[in-house]
Design an enzyme around this catalytic site. Sequence first.
Site, PDB file in Angstrom:
ATOM      1  N   LYS A  95      27.933  43.987  54.620  1.00  0.00           N
ATOM      2  CA  LYS A  95      29.329  44.401  54.566  1.00  0.00           C
ATOM      3  C   LYS A  95      29.434  45.876  54.914  1.00  0.00           C
ATOM      4  CE  LYS A  95      31.566  45.121  50.579  1.00  0.00           C
ATOM      5  NZ  LYS A  95      32.265  46.439  50.693  1.00  0.00           N
ATOM      6  N   ASP A 140      34.903  45.146  56.145  1.00  0.00           N
ATOM      7  CA  ASP A 140      35.740  45.146  54.945  1.00  0.00           C
ATOM      8  C   ASP A 140      36.692  46.349  54.980  1.00  0.00           C
ATOM      9  OD1 ASP A 140      36.742  44.758  52.369  1.00  0.00           O
ATOM     10  OD2 ASP A 140      35.040  45.770  51.424  1.00  0.00           O
ATOM     11  N   LYS A 152      40.249  45.813  54.868  1.00  0.00           N
ATOM     12  CA  LYS A 152      41.444  45.424  54.102  1.00  0.00           C
ATOM     13  C   LYS A 152      42.732  45.874  54.786  1.00  0.00           C
ATOM     14  CE  LYS A 152      38.966  45.754  49.665  1.00  0.00           C
ATOM     15  NZ  LYS A 152      37.716  46.422  50.118  1.00  0.00           N
ATOM     16  N   ASP A 166      49.533  46.434  56.813  1.00  0.00           N
ATOM     17  CA  ASP A 166      50.531  47.211  57.553  1.00  0.00           C
ATOM     18  C   ASP A 166      51.540  46.216  58.123  1.00  0.00           C
ATOM     19  OD1 ASP A 166      51.786  49.316  59.143  1.00  0.00           O
ATOM     20  OD2 ASP A 166      49.876  50.380  58.991  1.00  0.00           O
ATOM     21  N   THR A 192      38.787  43.310  42.297  1.00  0.00           N
ATOM     22  CA  THR A 192      37.983  42.979  41.111  1.00  0.00           C
ATOM     23  C   THR A 192      37.781  44.173  40.187  1.00  0.00           C
ATOM     24  OG1 THR A 192      35.944  43.346  42.380  1.00  0.00           O
ATOM     25  CG2 THR A 192      36.769  41.085  42.235  1.00  0.00           C
ATOM     26  N   ARG A 232      24.577  47.485  44.767  1.00  0.00           N
ATOM     27  CA  ARG A 232      23.552  48.302  44.127  1.00  0.00           C
ATOM     28  C   ARG A 232      22.373  47.539  43.525  1.00  0.00           C
ATOM     29  NH1 ARG A 232      28.138  51.996  41.410  1.00  0.00           N
ATOM     30  NH2 ARG A 232      29.237  50.069  41.880  1.00  0.00           N
TER      31      ARG A 232
END
Length: 229
Positions: free
Chosen positions: A32, A59, A61, A64, A118, A209
Site C-alpha cells: 500500500k 491509498d 482516498k 472531490d 478505523t 508496523r
Amino acid sequence: MKSPIIVALDYPELDMATGMLDRLDPDMTRVKVGKEMFTRFGPAMVEACMQRGFEVFLDLKFHDIPNTVAGACRSAADLGVWMMNVHASGGRRMMEAAAEAIRASGSSAKLIAVTILTSLSQEEIAEIGYAGTPEDNVSRLARLAKESGLDGIVCSPHEAARIRGELGPDFELVTPGVRPAGSDTGDQRRVMTPRDALDAGATYLVIGRPITGAPDPQKALEEILASIG
C-alpha cells in the site's frame, strides 16, 4: 491463490521504502502506497514497487466533485495500480463517475470506498455529526458503494461480518486495524488479529508496523501467513 496481506509502506525517504521492498517477497504480499509517500515521491514510488513485482494499492482516498475524482482515478489506472480508493461520503455520483472512468480506461484496477476511518472512536464519530454506531454508518456507506458499482470497501475488521452478511460473498472488504496477537495497536481503535479478521469475512488485511517494524520483515510476514493457514 495470492496472499491476502497488504503491507502498508510509510516512509519519509525513498531509499527506506525501496529497502523494505527489497526485504519482502512480492509473491507473499501486495503493498500500500499512501498519502505521505505519494506526496513526497509521486508516481516514482508506485513504479518502484511495480518494478520489484509488487501489486500496488494506491491509498489516496479521493474525495472531490465527480469530474475531479474521475480524472484522478483515470490517472491512477494509467499508472497500472492494482487497487485505489475514494471516500464513500463523496456520494453516489462521485463514486459512479470514478468507476466509469476506470472502466473506460480499459484498466482492471479495483475501486473501493473508505467508509469510517478505523482510527475513529464512537465519541469521535458522534463529534463529526454521524448519528448511530460505527457499524451502522459503515453498513450504510458500504451499501451505497456497492450500488454505485464499486468492488468493495475499507472497513474495520469488526464490521466485516455484518457487511459480508448484508452484501454477499463477492464484495471485497479491505481491513486495516489488523494486528497479530500481542502487537501494539498504535493509532488504531478497532483492531483484530489476522485470523479473526479473515474469519469475520475480510478479503484483504492491511498490516504495517508489525511487519515493517520487525527485525526481519520477511520472517514476520511468513509468520502471519502461517497463523492464518
